[in-house]
Design an enzyme around this catalytic site. Structure first.
Site, PDB file in Angstrom:
ATOM      1  N   ASP A   8     -15.906 -12.470   4.127  1.00  0.00           N
ATOM      2  CA  ASP A   8     -15.714 -11.309   4.999  1.00  0.00           C
ATOM      3  C   ASP A   8     -16.954 -10.424   4.944  1.00  0.00           C
ATOM      4  O   ASP A   8     -17.802 -10.555   4.056  1.00  0.00           O
ATOM      5  CB  ASP A   8     -14.453 -10.530   4.585  1.00  0.00           C
ATOM      6  CG  ASP A   8     -14.458 -10.174   3.108  1.00  0.00           C
ATOM      7  OD1 ASP A   8     -15.309  -9.349   2.706  1.00  0.00           O
ATOM      8  OD2 ASP A   8     -13.625 -10.700   2.339  1.00  0.00           O
ATOM      9  N   PHE A  30       0.835  -1.199   0.000  1.00  0.00           N
ATOM     10  CA  PHE A  30       0.000   0.000   0.000  1.00  0.00           C
ATOM     11  C   PHE A  30       0.868   1.246   0.000  1.00  0.00           C
ATOM     12  O   PHE A  30       1.891   1.325   0.686  1.00  0.00           O
ATOM     13  CB  PHE A  30      -0.871  -0.019   1.263  1.00  0.00           C
ATOM     14  CG  PHE A  30      -1.749   1.193   1.449  1.00  0.00           C
ATOM     15  CD1 PHE A  30      -2.960   1.295   0.783  1.00  0.00           C
ATOM     16  CD2 PHE A  30      -1.357   2.229   2.290  1.00  0.00           C
ATOM     17  CE1 PHE A  30      -3.775   2.406   0.956  1.00  0.00           C
ATOM     18  CE2 PHE A  30      -2.172   3.342   2.475  1.00  0.00           C
ATOM     19  CZ  PHE A  30      -3.380   3.432   1.806  1.00  0.00           C
ATOM     20  N   ASP A  60     -17.325 -16.366  -8.232  1.00  0.00           N
ATOM     21  CA  ASP A  60     -16.162 -17.126  -7.766  1.00  0.00           C
ATOM     22  C   ASP A  60     -14.877 -16.335  -8.032  1.00  0.00           C
ATOM     23  O   ASP A  60     -14.862 -15.375  -8.814  1.00  0.00           O
ATOM     24  CB  ASP A  60     -16.143 -18.460  -8.537  1.00  0.00           C
ATOM     25  CG  ASP A  60     -15.367 -19.557  -7.831  1.00  0.00           C
ATOM     26  OD1 ASP A  60     -14.697 -19.270  -6.832  1.00  0.00           O
ATOM     27  OD2 ASP A  60     -15.443 -20.701  -8.307  1.00  0.00           O
ATOM     28  N   ASP A  86     -19.353 -23.951 -13.148  1.00  0.00           N
ATOM     29  CA  ASP A  86     -18.318 -23.721 -14.162  1.00  0.00           C
ATOM     30  C   ASP A  86     -18.546 -24.563 -15.427  1.00  0.00           C
ATOM     31  O   ASP A  86     -19.078 -25.669 -15.350  1.00  0.00           O
ATOM     32  CB  ASP A  86     -16.973 -24.098 -13.522  1.00  0.00           C
ATOM     33  CG  ASP A  86     -15.797 -23.486 -14.237  1.00  0.00           C
ATOM     34  OD1 ASP A  86     -15.988 -22.924 -15.327  1.00  0.00           O
ATOM     35  OD2 ASP A  86     -14.686 -23.564 -13.686  1.00  0.00           O
ATOM     36  N   GLU A 123     -32.863 -42.923  -0.396  1.00  0.00           N
ATOM     37  CA  GLU A 123     -32.099 -41.687  -0.197  1.00  0.00           C
ATOM     38  C   GLU A 123     -32.879 -40.483  -0.735  1.00  0.00           C
ATOM     39  O   GLU A 123     -32.895 -39.413  -0.130  1.00  0.00           O
ATOM     40  CB  GLU A 123     -30.733 -41.791  -0.885  1.00  0.00           C
ATOM     41  CG  GLU A 123     -29.767 -42.715  -0.139  1.00  0.00           C
ATOM     42  CD  GLU A 123     -28.491 -42.995  -0.916  1.00  0.00           C
ATOM     43  OE1 GLU A 123     -27.424 -43.009  -0.293  1.00  0.00           O
ATOM     44  OE2 GLU A 123     -28.571 -43.215  -2.153  1.00  0.00           O
TER      45      GLU A 123
END
Ligand code: DGJ
Length: 747
Positions: free
Chosen positions: A536, A282, A480, A369, A616
């Protein structure tokens, strides 16, 4: 009033429901930090500061001849500066025009504003005028004119205080910011442990707790993203603090790029924490009149341990970070194509998967993807955001129509920041890739990164993504990002400004995301970076959920989701049921266990449903019903960590805010023959209420005749809270039990 100002004595006191934060301007104009902790009154707490001559801790000139007990080297300060006698880790370091590094900030003025401040171009806590107040304090270096505008947001109900700083060059000559942290905070007294969350790809957010010793301890990232490796969230706590007791302070950095959190215990045992953009990568040039805005840090304090701290943070993130239609809504149960097909699919295969999913109650089909450009493996195609119609067997709108005809919503994967060397985009714009001219770049997953700091690159991505989103009813995207960044260099910045690259990259990313949020208010965006590499509070401002980890193994997820839960609510954690043997670990776990663990997050599936047995599939129908029926408490309720995964049996509780319904989930790491029993106390219920405790009998491996727990039990809220309930023992490895607890009057 959350903010109280004693104008005469220049004392600023911020109150929340249970906490008080105080600062005071002293007689030299230094803004001292006097207290942060359990709620007190508005009284002057600077009495806690004791002045005495500390050898080799110098004195500001105006004090030097008369008061050797006054030193910036030991005083608790609100925003510490490098170069003028504070030798601890500091928040602000500048390079002045003459090459000197000194800064010294003194009080100028202050202002109180209703509501919560916003930060231009950056994510930040949002709140209305009933929910928050803002205090702004301006400090200034009398020699250079450097000004720091300290912003404090106060959200009383949540015990949250936010901080950010805007630095303006009010001088006549240019300067460079070498470090501009968002927060510096001092404690004069007490010993602390520092709780941080480290990890790796497929193993994110492991809790580490260590005593703060002398010296500087730090975590951070210089990878361009916040990273799998250290999460930008930490807790300083009393050595004895646990889930239910003890002082804890949390720091959530609302930023998705490079960060540093540093803690130092100084020469006399005082502790300082500094948090902000990582200084290594920075350097921000400020011409006269220019400003730099730091990102925000969310602070919270709990005097009652980690549990209350986390619950306050969960509410803050759910209600004041996440935005848009999906912030407070149950997210659709999804089927993601990745682990079911990887790159190997056709349009027909995808439609068949969606049909199968629709029959089981899935609500959203996500094409991961491989649908665009030349993309049959991870060596090519990134950047070419044009549907591969040959592979899909039809146009994208046609594929979306066929899938939405099954009754499902449709979602699509992008990796906007990636660029493959083998792509039309790279061939057309090699200078758009982040690399240094004349130096061969580092490859990761055989790909490069687009220079998202450039507005032309941002505009390309906005145009490509909007064209695709406008072409069909796409309800969800997965954003992504699959590598760490190095070889940092932008062709659009001159040599003197290359230090701005990393932060400009993040600002560019935020600009694209904000454009999408504004243009498609109903779009659900799920963040992802090879799983949880950018998990975050910055990303959560744009994406209310983030794929928690590329490790979908239920037992690995116990640790990952446990660590994540300290700072983030379950509704933000992307979690899916995947196939066994698990593709990352080879582990075989019961389907019921995989579902119980995924229900602690956003809940979805990521496997080829066609490969499952009828039994299942029937179990999946029931799992989706259970999740939908309890979604309010799972995604919007309160969360209690009852036992950590490292104990051999992880137990957690979700309970609704009204205390009428709870789900206690226990997952064993392994079976123990003839072992001791586990008892947990159930929180958040009404003490007087009568509750039914019902064991969900989902485990396909259990022999029910052996369980005395198979019958419902009836207990009061007080009994459940104080006496607790017993968790049935494990019958096989990795067994999960779920206790559904409901208030009887409700039935
Ligand atoms: C990494 C992600 O974390 C996975 O879920 C998947 O989307 C792959 N990328 C696709 O390349």
């Amino acid at each position: 009033m959350a903010i109280h100002i004693d104008e005469k004595n220049r004392i600023f006191t911020l109150h929340t429901l249970r906490t008080t934060y105080q600062m005071k301007v002293d007689n030299t104009g230094v803004l001292l930090h006097t207290y942060y902790g359990a709620r007190t009154d508005d009284g002057d707490l600077s009495q806690l500061i004791y002045h005495m001559d500390r050898g080799f801790s110098g004195n500001p000139y105006e004090k030097g001849k008369t008061d050797k007990g006054y030193s910036l080297d030991v005083l608790p300060q609100e925003y510490s500066c490098f170069g003028t006698g504070d030798y601890r880790v500091t928040a602000l370091r500048v390079r002045n025009t003459d090459g000197s590094r000194a800064a010294d900030l003194r009080y100028q003025r202050h202002e109180v504003r209703p509501g919560k401040y916003a930060l231009e171009g950056l994510p930040a806590v949002h709140a209305d005028q009933q929910e928050a107040e803002t205090l702004v304090v301006w400090l200034r270096d009398p020699y250079t004119g450097m000004e720091a505008e300290l912003l404090f947001g106060v959200l009383p109900a949540l015990d949250v205080i936010t901080r950010a700083v805007k630095i303006t060059n009010e001088g006549q000559t240019p300067v460079v910011l070498e470090k501009a942290a968002s927060l510096s905070i001092d404690w004069q007294y007490g010993d602390f442990d520092w709780v941080t969350f480290h990890g790796r790809h497929c193993g994110e957010r492991n809790l580490q707790r260590q005593p703060v010793g002398h010296g500087i301890q730090s975590i951070g990232s210089v990878r361009g993203t916040s990273s799998h490796h250290y999460n930008p969230f930490s807790i300083l706590c009393a050595p004895g603090a646990n889930e239910e007791q003890g002082d804890c302070y949390s720091f959530s950095f609302v930023y998705s790029g490079e960060f540093a959190m540093e803690v130092e215990k100084d020469q006399i045992g005082q502790t300082r924490l500094v948090c902000g953009i990582h200084p290594d990568d920075f350097g921000w040039n400020l011409a006269p009149g220019e400003s730099f805005q730091t990102p925000e840090v969310i602070l919270s304090y709990s005097g009652a341990g980690f549990g209350l701290l986390s619950r306050n943070l969960h509410r803050t993130i759910r209600d004041h970070i996440c935005r848009g239609k999906w912030a407070g809504q149950r997210r659709p149960v999804l089927l993601n194509s990745w682990e079911g097909t990887y790159f190997d699919f056709t349009g027909d295969k995808l439609v068949a998967m969606a049909q199968e999913a629709a029959q089981l109650g899935v609500e959203l089909f996500v094409l991961d993807d491989g649908w665009f450009g030349k993309r049959d493996d991870d060596h090519s195609g990134l950047g070419d955001w044009f549907p591969n119609e040959q592979k899909l067997g039809c146009s994208l709108p046609e594929l979306v129509r066929r899938i939405t005809d099954t009754g499902l919503l449709f979602g699509l994967w992008f990796e906007p920041e990636g660029i493959s060397e083998d792509s039309d985009l790279y061939r057309a714009h090699p200078d758009w890739a982040v690399q240094i001219e004349g130096r061969r770049p580092n490859l990761s997953r055989d790909q490069l990164i687009l220079d998202v700091s450039r507005t032309d690159v941002q505009d390309y991505l906005i145009e490509r993504m909007c064209t695709i989103l406008d072409s069909a009813p796409i309800s969800y995207i997965k954003w992504d990002m699959n590598r760490s960044i190095c070889d940092k260099f932008s062709h659009q910045l001159d040599a003197a400004h290359q230090g701005q690259f990393s932060h400009r990259y993040v600002l560019g990313l935020y600009r694209i995301l904000e454009t999408l949020c504004q243009r498609y208010p109903d779009l659900l965006i799920e963040g992802c970076s090879g799983g949880g590499g950018r998990f975050d509070t910055g990303m959560l401002y744009y994406c209310p959920q983030i794929w928690c980890s590329d490790n979908s193994d239920a037992i690995s997820r116990l640790d990952i989701q446990y660590g994540t839960s300290f700072g983030y609510p379950g509704c933000t954690m992307g979690a899916h049921v995947s196939a066994v043997p698990n593709h990352q670990t080879g582990r075989v776990t019961p389907l019921a266990t995989r579902a119980a663990v995924a229900m602690a997050g956003t809940f979805g599936y990521e496997l080829d449903l066609a490969a499952l047995s009828d039994a299942e599939k029937e179990a999946i129908r029931r799992q989706i019903d259970t999740f939908q029926a309890s979604s309010q408490l799972l995604q919007q309720g309160d969360y209690y960590r009852l036992r950590a995964p490292g104990t051999g049996c992880a137990v957690w509780e979700n309970v609704d805010a009204a205390g009428t319904e709870a789900l206690v989930t226990a997952v064993y790491s392994h079976v123990v023959c003839n072992g001791g029993l586990i008892r947990v106390k159930v929180h958040g219920l009404r003490p007087e209420g009568q509750y039914r405790v019902h064991l969900l009998k989902e485990d396909e491996t259990a022999d029910w005749s052996r369980f005395e727990f198979a019958q419902d039990r009836f207990l009061s809220g007080a009994a459940l809270e104080h006496a607790g309930v017993v968790i049935p023992p494990a019958w096989t490895d990795y067994q999960a039990w779920q206790l559904h607890i409901t208030l009887c009057e409700k039935d």
